[in-house]
Design a protein around this motif. Structure first.
Motif, PDB file in Angstrom:
ATOM      1  N   ASP A  68       0.789  -1.301   0.117  1.00  0.00           N
ATOM      2  CA  ASP A  68      -0.111  -0.079  -0.045  1.00  0.00           C
ATOM      3  C   ASP A  68       0.910   1.065  -0.197  1.00  0.00           C
ATOM      4  O   ASP A  68       1.859   1.291   0.243  1.00  0.00           O
ATOM      5  N   ARG A  69       0.196   2.502  -0.338  1.00  0.00           N
ATOM      6  CA  ARG A  69       1.115   3.799  -0.461  1.00  0.00           C
ATOM      7  C   ARG A  69       0.846   4.327   0.971  1.00  0.00           C
ATOM      8  O   ARG A  69      -0.175   3.886   1.796  1.00  0.00           O
ATOM      9  N   GLU A  70       1.779   4.858   1.475  1.00  0.00           N
ATOM     10  CA  GLU A  70       1.970   5.243   2.921  1.00  0.00           C
ATOM     11  C   GLU A  70       1.051   6.494   2.927  1.00  0.00           C
ATOM     12  O   GLU A  70       0.595   7.180   1.950  1.00  0.00           O
ATOM     13  N   ARG A  71       0.543   7.077   4.200  1.00  0.00           N
ATOM     14  CA  ARG A  71      -0.179   8.147   4.326  1.00  0.00           C
ATOM     15  C   ARG A  71       0.894   9.243   4.197  1.00  0.00           C
ATOM     16  O   ARG A  71       1.808   9.138   4.766  1.00  0.00           O
ATOM     17  N   LEU A  72       0.136  10.315   4.002  1.00  0.00           N
ATOM     18  CA  LEU A  72       0.933  11.721   3.438  1.00  0.00           C
ATOM     19  C   LEU A  72       0.379  12.715   3.929  1.00  0.00           C
ATOM     20  O   LEU A  72       1.097  14.142   3.686  1.00  0.00           O
ATOM     21  N   GLY A  73      -0.532  12.677   4.881  1.00  0.00           N
ATOM     22  CA  GLY A  73      -1.040  13.729   5.301  1.00  0.00           C
ATOM     23  C   GLY A  73      -1.695  14.605   4.206  1.00  0.00           C
ATOM     24  O   GLY A  73      -2.358  14.283   3.353  1.00  0.00           O
ATOM     25  N   ASN A  74      -1.371  16.020   4.138  1.00  0.00           N
ATOM     26  CA  ASN A  74      -1.973  16.866   3.180  1.00  0.00           C
ATOM     27  C   ASN A  74      -0.988  17.072   1.923  1.00  0.00           C
ATOM     28  O   ASN A  74      -1.035  17.951   1.193  1.00  0.00           O
ATOM     29  N   ALA A  75      -0.035  16.264   1.708  1.00  0.00           N
ATOM     30  CA  ALA A  75       1.092  16.469   0.805  1.00  0.00           C
ATOM     31  C   ALA A  75       0.280  15.773  -0.401  1.00  0.00           C
ATOM     32  O   ALA A  75      -0.608  14.647  -0.226  1.00  0.00           O
ATOM     33  N   ILE A  76       0.904  16.149  -1.586  1.00  0.00           N
ATOM     34  CA  ILE A  76       0.276  15.751  -2.936  1.00  0.00           C
ATOM     35  C   ILE A  76       1.335  14.583  -3.211  1.00  0.00           C
ATOM     36  O   ILE A  76       2.401  14.551  -3.330  1.00  0.00           O
ATOM     37  N   TRP A  77       0.421  13.380  -3.463  1.00  0.00           N
ATOM     38  CA  TRP A  77       1.333  12.240  -3.991  1.00  0.00           C
ATOM     39  C   TRP A  77       1.984  12.315  -5.401  1.00  0.00           C
ATOM     40  O   TRP A  77       1.488  13.008  -6.360  1.00  0.00           O
ATOM     41  N   GLY A  78       3.318  12.223  -5.216  1.00  0.00           N
ATOM     42  CA  GLY A  78       4.125  12.162  -6.549  1.00  0.00           C
ATOM     43  C   GLY A  78       4.466  13.734  -7.049  1.00  0.00           C
ATOM     44  O   GLY A  78       5.072  13.689  -7.884  1.00  0.00           O
ATOM     45  N   ALA A  79       4.094  14.657  -6.072  1.00  0.00           N
ATOM     46  CA  ALA A  79       4.353  15.987  -6.700  1.00  0.00           C
ATOM     47  C   ALA A  79       4.811  16.778  -5.462  1.00  0.00           C
ATOM     48  O   ALA A  79       4.819  16.407  -4.366  1.00  0.00           O
ATOM     49  N   PHE A  80       5.019  18.232  -5.798  1.00  0.00           N
ATOM     50  CA  PHE A  80       5.084  19.026  -4.566  1.00  0.00           C
ATOM     51  C   PHE A  80       4.006  19.754  -4.264  1.00  0.00           C
ATOM     52  O   PHE A  80       3.372  20.482  -5.149  1.00  0.00           O
ATOM     53  N   GLY A  81       3.497  19.469  -3.054  1.00  0.00           N
ATOM     54  CA  GLY A  81       2.177  20.529  -2.635  1.00  0.00           C
ATOM     55  C   GLY A  81       1.958  19.979  -1.095  1.00  0.00           C
ATOM     56  O   GLY A  81       2.277  18.742  -0.790  1.00  0.00           O
ATOM     57  N   LYS A  82       1.648  21.055  -0.408  1.00  0.00           N
ATOM     58  CA  LYS A  82       1.090  20.691   0.909  1.00  0.00           C
ATOM     59  C   LYS A  82       0.678  21.792   1.677  1.00  0.00           C
ATOM     60  O   LYS A  82       0.321  23.049   0.901  1.00  0.00           O
ATOM     61  N   ASP A  83       0.007  21.869   2.742  1.00  0.00           N
ATOM     62  CA  ASP A  83      -0.555  22.894   3.589  1.00  0.00           C
ATOM     63  C   ASP A  83       0.432  23.470   4.249  1.00  0.00           C
ATOM     64  O   ASP A  83       1.283  22.898   4.931  1.00  0.00           O
ATOM     65  N   PHE A  84       0.486  24.898   4.444  1.00  0.00           N
ATOM     66  CA  PHE A  84       1.584  25.683   5.285  1.00  0.00           C
ATOM     67  C   PHE A  84       0.693  26.820   6.019  1.00  0.00           C
ATOM     68  O   PHE A  84      -0.539  27.041   5.721  1.00  0.00           O
ATOM     69  N   ARG A  85       1.361  27.345   6.995  1.00  0.00           N
ATOM     70  CA  ARG A  85       0.512  28.165   7.978  1.00  0.00           C
ATOM     71  C   ARG A  85       1.427  29.637   7.807  1.00  0.00           C
ATOM     72  O   ARG A  85       2.618  29.643   7.920  1.00  0.00           O
ATOM     73  N   SER A  86       0.851  30.674   7.735  1.00  0.00           N
ATOM     74  CA  SER A  86       1.467  31.858   7.742  1.00  0.00           C
ATOM     75  C   SER A  86       1.640  32.401   9.127  1.00  0.00           C
ATOM     76  O   SER A  86       1.297  31.848  10.131  1.00  0.00           O
ATOM     77  N   ARG A  87       2.366  33.656   9.160  1.00  0.00           N
ATOM     78  CA  ARG A  87       2.767  34.194  10.525  1.00  0.00           C
ATOM     79  C   ARG A  87       1.556  34.336  11.192  1.00  0.00           C
ATOM     80  O   ARG A  87       1.513  34.187  12.783  1.00  0.00           O
ATOM     81  N   ASP A  88       0.487  34.888  11.018  1.00  0.00           N
ATOM     82  CA  ASP A  88      -0.813  35.195  11.373  1.00  0.00           C
ATOM     83  C   ASP A  88      -1.807  34.043  11.588  1.00  0.00           C
ATOM     84  O   ASP A  88      -2.722  34.031  11.988  1.00  0.00           O
ATOM     85  N   GLY A  89      -1.206  32.620  11.532  1.00  0.00           N
ATOM     86  CA  GLY A  89      -1.759  31.556  11.680  1.00  0.00           C
ATOM     87  C   GLY A  89      -3.038  30.893  10.566  1.00  0.00           C
ATOM     88  O   GLY A  89      -3.709  30.238  10.659  1.00  0.00           O
ATOM     89  N   LYS A  90      -2.858  31.725   9.462  1.00  0.00           N
ATOM     90  CA  LYS A  90      -3.824  31.261   8.404  1.00  0.00           C
ATOM     91  C   LYS A  90      -3.158  30.010   7.428  1.00  0.00           C
ATOM     92  O   LYS A  90      -1.907  30.129   7.296  1.00  0.00           O
ATOM     93  N   ARG A  91      -3.966  29.055   7.481  1.00  0.00           N
ATOM     94  CA  ARG A  91      -3.699  27.801   6.854  1.00  0.00           C
ATOM     95  C   ARG A  91      -3.964  28.107   5.148  1.00  0.00           C
ATOM     96  O   ARG A  91      -4.673  28.421   4.781  1.00  0.00           O
ATOM     97  N   PHE A  92      -2.870  27.362   4.321  1.00  0.00           N
ATOM     98  CA  PHE A  92      -3.251  27.460   2.950  1.00  0.00           C
ATOM     99  C   PHE A  92      -2.658  26.435   2.263  1.00  0.00           C
ATOM    100  O   PHE A  92      -1.896  25.768   2.734  1.00  0.00           O
ATOM    101  N   MET A  93      -2.967  26.066   1.051  1.00  0.00           N
ATOM    102  CA  MET A  93      -2.498  25.116   0.243  1.00  0.00           C
ATOM    103  C   MET A  93      -1.803  25.477  -0.812  1.00  0.00           C
ATOM    104  O   MET A  93      -2.128  26.430  -1.550  1.00  0.00           O
TER     105      MET A  93
END
Length: 409
Positions: free
Chosen positions: A218-243
């Protein structure tokens, strides 16, 4: 609403999500869709969430543009009327069992060139729903935080009944394919679409099935990362989450520019002995890249970073709650997808989606309301089946037919 399917009458005997979606999409393109329900309402008539007046918002939105005929479908006469209506129309969609009173054979006996689309559970006749099909697909056990233990971590279900909606869209295509074949050959078609096959076929078409067999695991869990490419959620200085997502060189370059990490990327390439000009190396070394980008995000408030990302042509979006999304002017109020609220049976006014597809330079028209249960019973029986007013009155008096429930919900 467009008129590309005007002149087409579709009879729908269905409930829940997948089957009503077929009629909704056809109705948005001008088809005359007649939904046939039991006099007490279908199995989905009271589907959560209900307004204070007892109206289902789910039912209201899945049945826009349609006419409603309410029959006693437990009676022989009510069933005969449903069969006669489908035969008169020449095409129907249903999720009733194969051998029900609305079987293809029963209707085709009156209309040999019938085109019927039947949504099933599994191909072998077993029952299924979106959430049970999803459990079988494998996706819930690949969803969740990367740090979860593979042996003991729970499955994570998808909240959206995506297989239902995919099945509904596929069945609309299937119906039109059947109609196209009839136009060319004069032949009718019985078209069966198992929900489970839509799910498993999609797993196969995506390449995921071949991947599992090739890797032998099976494929491993990746959280919010995109499989096979670059992509993820990040958090800004003021606490906003974005993808963010980078599947092309332009998108990757935009992220580097916006985050201001060109020197950090170069240093990381030297340390690891790789070049981040391809999906493979960006994916393999994603954790190092994620740390670099998050450190950069820590220096920006979201609005500043969003401005930089937009200017650089990067692909990104801020996370919103669904309540926030429903109130977002860019997503809804200023989006031509949505039109003004019609007179909904619930009495609740809110933006309503038009057809997802649009035709440039052609007016889409305002969204239409869902019907009240039985609102069009008399009209359909008279116009489609040619019943006299006296015969319709008899059917109403003996409980075979129900008229609008507008005032007695």
């Amino acid at each position: 609403m467009y008129d590309l399917l005007s002149g087409l009458t579709l009879v729908e005997v269905s409930s829940f999500v997948a089957s009503p979606t077929v009629g909704l999409y056809c109705g948005q393109f001008g088809a005359n869709v007649i939904r046939v329900d039991h006099v007490a309402g279908g199995l989905d008539y009271d589907r959560y969430m209900l307004t204070r007046e007892g109206r289902s918002l789910s039912w209201e939105n899945l049945n826009r543009t349609k006419k409603s005929l309410a029959l006693d479908l437990r009676s022989g006469e009510g069933r005969e009327l449903a069969v006669a209506l489908a035969a008169e129309a020449g095409q129907m969609v249903t999720n009733l069992p194969v051998n029900s009173f609305m079987s293809h054979e029963a209707v085709a006996a009156k209309r040999p060139d019938l085109v019927s689309v039947r949504i099933m559970g599994w191909h072998d006749g077993r029952q299924a729903m979106d959430f049970t099909v999803h459990a079988a697909s494998g996706y819930p056990l690949m969803t969740g935080p990367a740090e979860w233990d593979a042996e003991s971590a729970p499955p994570v279900n998808q909240l959206l009944p995506a297989w239902d909606f995919i099945t509904g869209a596929y069945c609309a295509f299937t119906l039109l394919a059947g109609l196209r074949h009839r136009d060319r050959s004069g032949e009718g078609s019985e078209l069966r679409v198992p929900l489970g096959d839509v799910a498993m076929g999609t797993v196969a078409n995506s390449g995921a099935m071949a991947e599992m067999l090739y890797r032998g695991a099976d494929r491993e869990r990746l959280g919010n990362a995109i499989w096979g490419a670059f992509g993820k959620d990040f958090r800004s200085r003021d606490g906003k989450r974005f993808m963010v997502a980078a599947l092309t060189p332009k998108q990757w370059g935009g992220l580097i520019e916006a985050f201001g990490v060109s020197e950090g990327i170069a240093a990381l390439e030297t340390t690891l002995g790789v070049r981040f000009d391809n999906d493979h190396d960006r994916f393999v070394h994603r954790e190092s890249l994620f740390a670099l980008f998050q450190k950069a995000a820590d220096a920006f408030d979201y609005e500043t970073l969003a401005t930089r990302l937009a200017k650089a042509g990067a692909t990104f979006e801020r996370y919103r709650t669904m309540h926030e999304a429903a109130n977002d002017p860019v997503l809804v109020a200023d989006n031509p997808l949505f039109g003004p609220s019609p007179a909904n049976p619930s009495g609740f006014h809110y933006p309503v989606a038009r057809s997802f597809a649009n035709i440039p330079d052609r007016e889409a028209g305002d969204p239409l309301p869902a019907p009240y249960l039985g609102e069009h019973s008399e009209q359909v029986l008279a116009e489609n089946l040619g019943l006299s007013s006296g015969e319709i009155a008899r059917l109403i008096d003996c409980g075979i037919v129900r008229t609008s429930d507008k005032d007695n919900r």
